[in-house]
Design an enzyme around this catalytic site. Sequence first.
Site, PDB file in Angstrom:
ATOM      1  N   TRP A 142      34.680  36.555  33.810  1.00 33.06           N
ATOM      2  CA  TRP A 142      34.966  36.794  35.224  1.00 33.06           C
ATOM      3  C   TRP A 142      33.780  36.336  36.059  1.00 33.06           C
ATOM      4  O   TRP A 142      32.630  36.651  35.744  1.00 33.06           O
ATOM      5  CB  TRP A 142      35.249  38.276  35.517  1.00 33.06           C
ATOM      6  N   GLU A 160      39.576  35.868  33.976  1.00 36.30           N
ATOM      7  CA  GLU A 160      40.089  36.876  34.906  1.00 36.30           C
ATOM      8  C   GLU A 160      40.085  36.351  36.339  1.00 36.30           C
ATOM      9  O   GLU A 160      39.087  35.825  36.809  1.00 36.30           O
ATOM     10  CB  GLU A 160      39.200  38.135  34.798  1.00 36.30           C
ATOM     11  N   LYS A 200      40.764  36.849  40.620  1.00 35.61           N
ATOM     12  CA  LYS A 200      40.505  37.881  41.636  1.00 35.61           C
ATOM     13  C   LYS A 200      40.963  37.367  42.997  1.00 35.61           C
ATOM     14  O   LYS A 200      41.081  36.152  43.193  1.00 35.61           O
ATOM     15  CB  LYS A 200      39.023  38.227  41.670  1.00 35.61           C
ATOM     16  N   ASP A 217      43.834  41.865  36.192  1.00 32.79           N
ATOM     17  CA  ASP A 217      43.219  43.138  36.584  1.00 32.79           C
ATOM     18  C   ASP A 217      44.096  43.755  37.676  1.00 32.79           C
ATOM     19  O   ASP A 217      44.430  43.078  38.664  1.00 32.79           O
ATOM     20  CB  ASP A 217      41.789  42.880  37.097  1.00 32.79           C
ATOM     21  N   HIS A 233      43.150  43.232  41.390  1.00 30.90           N
ATOM     22  CA  HIS A 233      42.765  41.908  41.864  1.00 30.90           C
ATOM     23  C   HIS A 233      43.859  41.151  42.589  1.00 30.90           C
ATOM     24  O   HIS A 233      43.898  39.927  42.579  1.00 30.90           O
ATOM     25  CB  HIS A 233      42.227  41.084  40.700  1.00 30.90           C
ATOM     26  N   HIS A 289      43.197  44.333  32.461  1.00 29.15           N
ATOM     27  CA  HIS A 289      42.181  45.251  32.925  1.00 29.15           C
ATOM     28  C   HIS A 289      42.942  46.302  33.712  1.00 29.15           C
ATOM     29  O   HIS A 289      43.275  46.089  34.877  1.00 29.15           O
ATOM     30  CB  HIS A 289      41.161  44.559  33.837  1.00 29.15           C
ATOM     31  N   ASP A 304      40.065  46.742  45.789  1.00 31.07           N
ATOM     32  CA  ASP A 304      39.717  46.745  44.368  1.00 31.07           C
ATOM     33  C   ASP A 304      38.676  47.838  44.105  1.00 31.07           C
ATOM     34  O   ASP A 304      37.543  47.568  43.754  1.00 31.07           O
ATOM     35  CB  ASP A 304      39.163  45.354  44.011  1.00 31.07           C
ATOM     36  N   ASP A 331      38.542  50.259  41.909  1.00 25.84           N
ATOM     37  CA  ASP A 331      38.271  50.655  40.523  1.00 25.84           C
ATOM     38  C   ASP A 331      38.247  52.164  40.323  1.00 25.84           C
ATOM     39  O   ASP A 331      37.345  52.696  39.676  1.00 25.84           O
ATOM     40  CB  ASP A 331      36.968  50.006  40.021  1.00 25.84           C
ATOM     41  N   ASP A 369      39.343  49.074  33.142  1.00 26.01           N
ATOM     42  CA  ASP A 369      38.261  48.634  34.021  1.00 26.01           C
ATOM     43  C   ASP A 369      38.220  49.500  35.267  1.00 26.01           C
ATOM     44  O   ASP A 369      38.947  49.259  36.219  1.00 26.01           O
ATOM     45  CB  ASP A 369      38.466  47.154  34.403  1.00 26.01           C
TER      46      ASP A 369
HETATM   47  C1  RNT Z   1      35.377  42.631  38.853  1.00 27.04           C
HETATM   48  C2  RNT Z   1      36.143  42.504  37.601  1.00 27.04           C
HETATM   49  C3  RNT Z   1      35.363  42.615  36.338  1.00 27.04           C
HETATM   50  C4  RNT Z   1      34.352  43.728  36.368  1.00 27.04           C
HETATM   51  C5  RNT Z   1      33.688  43.992  35.037  1.00 27.04           C
HETATM   52  C6  RNT Z   1      32.479  44.854  35.185  1.00 27.04           C
HETATM   53  O1  RNT Z   1      36.152  42.739  39.969  1.00 27.04           O
HETATM   54  O2  RNT Z   1      37.198  43.408  37.592  1.00 27.04           O
HETATM   55  O3  RNT Z   1      36.225  42.721  35.271  1.00 27.04           O
HETATM   56  O4  RNT Z   1      34.904  44.924  36.835  1.00 27.04           O
HETATM   57  O5  RNT Z   1      33.455  42.818  34.399  1.00 27.04           O
HETATM   58 ZN    ZN Z   2      38.332  43.540  35.783  1.00 22.54          ZN
END
Ligand code: RNT
Ligand code: ZN
Length: 416
Positions: A183, A224, A226, A257, A260, A284, A292, A294, A324
Amino acid sequence: MKTEKAYLLAKEQYAKIGVDTDAVLERLQNVVISMHCWQGDDVNGFLFKDIELSGGIQTTGNYPGKANTPEELRADIEKAMSLIPGKQKLNLHAIYADTDEKVDLDCLEPKHFEKWVEWAKKMGIGLDFNPTCFSHPMADSGYTISSADKEVRDFWIRHCKASRKIAAYFGKELGQTCVTNHWFPDGSKDTPVDKEGPRKRMMTALDEVFSVEYDEKYTKDALESKVFGIGAESYTVGSNEFALGYAVSRGKMYCLDAGHFHPTEVISDKIPAVLLFTDKLLLHVSRPVRWDSDHVVVMDDELLAIAQNLVRTNLIDRTYIGLDFFDASINRIAAWVIGTRNMQKALLRAMLEPTANLMQKELEGDYTSRLALTEEYKTYPFGAVWDYFCEKNGVPVGADWLDEVKAYESEVLSKR
Ligand code: RNT
Ligand code: ZN
């Protein structure tokens, strides 16, 4: 067993709709969830001291007791894993190297991760890996592997190559494929004039990174995508179209993810589409709240939809499930336990569905039955099956795990 009575009642109820709960529990037992190490210390790692998190991601909160050393992090992960049923792996980032040596990201080697491998062997688990392309002076411009500066680009190419070598070492040592997820935060706060150039450079750089071939038994790569990051709101080089296009054209995995995409866009529906064009998929699983963010994964509609899309047509066999999230405002071990158990619970709920029957109704065009039945099944007693699964696995039933986390907090975390 104290959960058996309720389980047997549930088993009977599920049997009436053609679901064999014993078989479901066996299926669930074999699903591996990759737990991310970075929930344990707010994505700090151990390679560099006092470095600010960059790359457009952010942890908020300063709940006491975070892990400051590899030993502390491993102890915390062990605690979390002792409270979670089923199988797990650990997902490491390059900045979590366990070494006294002063080494930069582009010079990392398998030997800097030997202690993790030893530990993983002791735990009987596999490891996954990620190059860390942020929180580093070479990432300060906002561009890493797609930078216009060759020196910067080459640094990150070397880092990604070094990471893949470490991943292959993990796979070989531990006898489980190590998934390497790439990523890149590359992007820009304001609208660039040239949106093609950085993408061309990223494509060429990735081709260089992947020019070294490893046996897929040892490591498999994912890219990955985003949509935006903090401070990079207007442009992301590794967008959805870029990452998917790259993965499909190069025989790599795409990493979806949950945070994302645009706020009303979900990844659950992308799973069966992407897997028509790639061999395997990486997830993820996260929880975006307005952005985003998390947040810790909860049992919401999207989590269930992700699980259903994995289970209903067996796409779970071609998907690596990674988590994640990073919440620094609550006990970090509790965060792991809540999120991981929720992922498993959602899979269990999906597995407890008489899918073949529902598909038959759908094929017959009987959408009334489809809706009526899927709604009725929502109140079926999956909780009894879950409790039984936990007890069978020797982990706390219900919220009992919380007492253990609280005890660990007062005995260990509060003294850090
Ligand atoms: C960031 C991505 C990535 C990170 C990790 C720490 O937006 O989601 O995967 O969260 O690599
Ligand atoms: Zn991620």
